[in-house]
Design a protein around this motif. Structure first.
Motif, PDB file in Angstrom:
ATOM      1  N   UNK A 176       0.834  -1.212   0.000  1.00  0.00           N
ATOM      2  CA  UNK A 176       0.000   0.000   0.000  1.00  0.00           C
ATOM      3  C   UNK A 176       0.858   1.248   0.000  1.00  0.00           C
ATOM      4  N   UNK A 177       1.898   1.243   0.849  1.00  0.00           N
ATOM      5  CA  UNK A 177       2.802   2.402   0.914  1.00  0.00           C
ATOM      6  C   UNK A 177       3.475   2.619  -0.448  1.00  0.00           C
ATOM      7  N   UNK A 178       3.896   1.532  -1.098  1.00  0.00           N
ATOM      8  CA  UNK A 178       4.557   1.642  -2.394  1.00  0.00           C
ATOM      9  C   UNK A 178       3.611   2.216  -3.451  1.00  0.00           C
ATOM     10  N   UNK A 179       2.367   1.692  -3.471  1.00  0.00           N
ATOM     11  CA  UNK A 179       1.386   2.183  -4.460  1.00  0.00           C
ATOM     12  C   UNK A 179       1.094   3.657  -4.250  1.00  0.00           C
ATOM     13  N   UNK A 221       4.005   5.742  -5.509  1.00  0.00           N
ATOM     14  CA  UNK A 221       4.027   5.822  -6.984  1.00  0.00           C
ATOM     15  C   UNK A 221       2.964   6.787  -7.475  1.00  0.00           C
ATOM     16  N   UNK A 222       1.745   6.731  -6.883  1.00  0.00           N
ATOM     17  CA  UNK A 222       0.661   7.629  -7.312  1.00  0.00           C
ATOM     18  C   UNK A 222       1.014   9.084  -7.053  1.00  0.00           C
ATOM     19  N   UNK A 223       1.662   9.350  -5.909  1.00  0.00           N
ATOM     20  CA  UNK A 223       2.047  10.736  -5.605  1.00  0.00           C
ATOM     21  C   UNK A 223       3.054  11.238  -6.634  1.00  0.00           C
ATOM     22  N   UNK A 224       4.030  10.385  -6.970  1.00  0.00           N
ATOM     23  CA  UNK A 224       5.042  10.784  -7.957  1.00  0.00           C
ATOM     24  C   UNK A 224       4.391  11.036  -9.314  1.00  0.00           C
ATOM     25  N   UNK A 225       3.500  10.143  -9.702  1.00  0.00           N
ATOM     26  CA  UNK A 225       2.827  10.318 -11.000  1.00  0.00           C
ATOM     27  C   UNK A 225       1.974  11.583 -11.012  1.00  0.00           C
ATOM     28  N   UNK A 226       1.280  11.849  -9.900  1.00  0.00           N
ATOM     29  CA  UNK A 226       0.435  13.049  -9.859  1.00  0.00           C
ATOM     30  C   UNK A 226       1.283  14.314  -9.978  1.00  0.00           C
TER      31      UNK A 226
END
Length: 784
Positions: free
Chosen positions: A142-145, A148-153
């Protein structure tokens, strides 16, 4: 016993005094009275003081024997059941006895089974260990996902900001009360204001006046609220007061709630607008000059009119003579029933008669001088080919037959051309004659109406419609549901669809779904791996895997169980499956043809058949008519079956009496074609002579005859001859029996084309294949 001794306990149940013991009492008694290790041969002796060893499992032997007994009771031949030569023996030891005699576990064979062994720490707490590890892994994931979402955003926000700032079109965001909240660099370039000067202000600064600003908002408020996207050209002003024209597009962010804001896209079109104004002024100036020039030309024209009038009077006498001559020729030319048109070497119309005017749907005055392709109508392609052929070869084309496309898709014409020579005998164009032969072709078609298609027999209207449907289906790799009563020939229809298509050389596999149990049907369709169930001694591929690239015909599809329905639905949707006992997914490019005599819609309504599977199967539906609805096909079928059984049973039958044929045509045939076939076989066996009479028919069919028709069979007058078998189907017998498409030779295709005068549709009917398949064969054999 000595220290090097061991005990092998066999079957000791009685001591020297005659006392009897059970096997457990016997083993326990010996174990309690010796300090030597004891061994046995069977697993049920374990746990009573026995060390262990290579033990024979009585339970496994009993199960093995029971399984073979069940196979024999199930009807499997004894010779097909293999002899089991190896007993399922295993190493098994009593942990407590090993500890008693000081035997280390490392000296025991690997893979041995232990009883009375205390559980390990991992064995006691493995559930807690794995639960904790799984929870930790899930939280890490969950932490990894989220990371990744924060970086993509953030990356997307950066990209959107770059696009906004560097857009070639100006973008302005307004709040609901028309306050500027954001502008890009293109907006500041267009209007000359800086971003700080515009943010927090109204767009009134770029309008030419406060009134224009108010009018703009009032005029477009409702349009924005109604979800409309606005496009217009509007006049604004730059920071220094210079007026400019802009192309403006706007849309509310969340209509009809304008308080959420509005986005405007703007671009400077001042240069184009001024160019359009200059062009309008130039156009007005040109009109003025044209008007002045027209006055000069009018005076010159009046002088020319006088000179032309003198010249016309001179020619009138000559024209009067020629007029009468040409009138006679035009009457003859115009009254011809065939359409005739003459074109020059540039394919421009020189002359045309009334019949050609009807084809072109234009009067003669609109035809003359125009290019033939502009007025040809639905004969454009064929007519242009023969015209160009004569222009290039200077040779005539005789009676070339073509079928025209258009409103009358059945119209057939005959095209002929010849050279057009001028007064000096020089080639100057082509004369084209178009003769409508639709009626004649239709009559020929009726004479050659198909009496069969592939191995399906019938010449009725219902069967002709069926043949046309099968021709269309053959070239489309789609699922087909074949419906019809029992005995109507659903399997023959499936074969016709497969062997008439592009994959005729690929496998065609049939599966009777009602003849197999659920487990056997699943294994037959999807295959299984060794050990998947009792009797699965080796891997087996299923029908879907075996039919790779071909067709699987599922007969009696309405009888499959709900479990098979689920797995079949998945295969139809994804074209993938797993063998029984295996998790590996296998893909198969297979076409599915299904057939049933059941009412699947009723089964869906009652919950016996899955609705999603039903609609997945009925992509295309072919419904076979029962024999009672096409009695005119009975003579054709009777002739076919008589010929078949005549050779099989060595009979000399060559005709059937009219009364017998009438009885066959009156019978309702609840068993359809299959029942008719059995009735004809019965008659062929019973008939001793050359003609089948009513008395040779089965009793249930004879009972439909009038009493005189049965009782007076032997007293028939010699003047009444039995009807020869071909009398009812002579036109059908002239058609060649269609072979499987894979066996068509080049000579057969060329012969059919020659017989049809190279009419592709007619040649395909002669060969019993679709027109698209004929084109593939022409390409394959390189037939020019």
């Amino acid at each position: 016993l000595g220290p090097e001794s061991i005990i092998m306990h066999m079957n000791f149940f009685r001591d020297r005094d005659g006392l009897t013991y059970s096997y457990r009492e016997s083993i326990s008694l010996v174990a309690e009275n010796t300090d030597r290790p004891m061994y046995v041969a069977w697993d049920w002796y374990m746990g009573h003081g026995v060390v262990g060893g290579m033990i024979t499992s009585g339970r496994m032997q009993g199960m093995n024997a029971a399984q073979r007994a069940l196979r024999i009771l199930g009807g499997e031949p004894l010779t097909s059941i293999p002899v089991e030569y190896e007993s399922p023996n295993v190493y098994m030891f009593d942990y407590e006895q090993l500890q008693r005699f000081g035997v280390r576990e490392s000296s025991i064979p690997q893979g041995s089974l232990f009883i009375n062994r205390p559980p390990s720490f991992y064995g006691r707490y493995k559930t807690y260990i794995w639960t904790t590890a799984s929870a930790f892994a899930a939280l890490s994931l969950v932490v990894l996902v989220l990371s990744v979402n924060i970086i993509r955003r953030k990356r997307s926000e950066t990209q959107l900001t770059a696009i906004f700032d560097n857009s070639l079109v100006g973008i302005m965001l307004l709040t609901g009360d028309r306050i500027i909240t954001k502008v890009n660099k293109r907006i500041t370039d267009i209007y000359g204001f800086s971003e700080q000067e515009m943010l927090g202000k109204t767009p009134a600064m770029i309008h030419i006046s406060e009134q224009a600003f108010d009018d703009f908002g009032r005029n477009f408020h409702e349009r924005l609220a109604s979800r409309e996207v606005i496009h217009l050209e509007y006049e604004y002003q730059r920071k220094g007061g210079e007026r400019i024209w802009c192309l403006v597009s706007g849309k509310a962010l969340q209509p009809p709630h304008l308080e959420k804001g509005v986005i405007w896209a703007m671009d400077d079109v001042t240069v184009r607008k001024r160019a359009e104004e200059a062009l309008q002024r130039a156009h007005q100036e040109l009109e003025k000059r044209v008007e002045e020039r027209t006055v000069d030309l009018k005076e010159t024209n009046e002088q020319l009119v006088k000179e032309i009038a003198e010249h016309r009077r001179t020619e009138e006498a000559l024209r009067f003579r020629e007029k009468k001559y040409y009138q006679n020729l035009e009457l003859i030319f115009g009254s011809l029933p065939d359409a005739i048109v003459t074109v020059d070497e540039g394919l421009r119309v020189i002359e045309a008669n009334k019949a050609f005017e009807h084809i072109a749907k234009l009067p003669r005055r609109d035809l003359l001088g125009n290019r033939i392709e502009d007025v040809m109508g639905n004969c454009l392609g064929p007519c242009m080919r023969v015209l160009r052929q004569t222009l290039s070869t200077r040779s005539p084309v005789k009676e070339q037959q073509v079928r025209l496309a258009g409103e009358r898709s059945d119209q057939v014409v005959e095209l002929s051309t010849t050279q057009f020579l001028n007064h000096d005998g020089v080639f100057s164009g082509v004369v084209l004659e178009i003769r409508d032969i639709t009626r004649m072709v239709e009559l020929e078609k009726r004479l050659h109406e198909r009496g069969s298609f592939q191995n399906i027999i019938g010449a009725s209207e219902r069967m002709q419609e069926l043949y046309a449907t099968l021709e269309n289906l053959a070239d489309f790799d789609t699922t087909v549901l074949i419906l019809g009563e029992s005995g109507t020939g659903k399997e023959l229809v499936a074969e016709a669809i497969h062997y008439g298509g592009a994959n005729a050389e690929a496998p065609f596999i049939k599966v009777n779904c009602s003849a197999l149990s659920e487990s056997l049907l699943e294994s037959e369709l999807f295959g299984h791996v060794k050990g998947a169930f009792t009797g699965a001694y080796k891997d087996k591929i299923g029908r879907f895997e075996a039919a790779q690239g071909g067709t699987v015909f599922l007969d009696e599809i309405g009888e499959i169980s709900s479990n098979i329905q689920v797995k079949l639905l998945r295969f139809l949707e994804r074209r993938e499956f797993e063998r029984v006992g295996e998790t590996r997914t296998i893909k198969a490019d297979v076409r599915i043809l299904a057939a049933t005599n059941a009412d699947l819609a009723h089964k869906v309504a009652t919950g016996e058949f899955r609705e999603d599977l039903y609609y997945r199967l009925k992509v295309m539906v072919v419904t076979l008519p029962p024999l009672r609805e096409r009695p005119e096909d009975v003579p054709l079928l009777v002739e076919h079956f008589v010929a078949q059984f005549r050779d099989r049973h060595g009979r000399a039958i060559h005709s059937i009496h009219d009364r017998a044929l009438a009885a066959l045509m009156r019978h309702p045939w609840p068993g359809n074609v299959r029942e008719l076939k059995h009735a004809v076989e019965h008659a062929c066996i019973v008939c001793p002579g050359e003609a089948i009479t009513p008395e040779h028919l089965p009793q249930d069919i004879r009972s439909g005859l009038a009493p005189a028709a049965v009782n007076n069979v032997t007293d028939m007058s010699p003047a009444v001859d039995p009807a020869p078998l071909s009398a009812h189907t002579r036109s059908a017998k002239t058609m060649p029996t269609p072979a499987k498409t894979s066996s068509l030779s080049r000579d057969a295709v060329v012969a059919a084309l020659d017989q049809a005068r190279w009419n592709k549709s007619e040649a395909a009917r002669i060969l019993g294949i679709s027109r698209r398949h004929l084109y593939r064969k022409i390409d394959q054999f390189r037939i020019g």
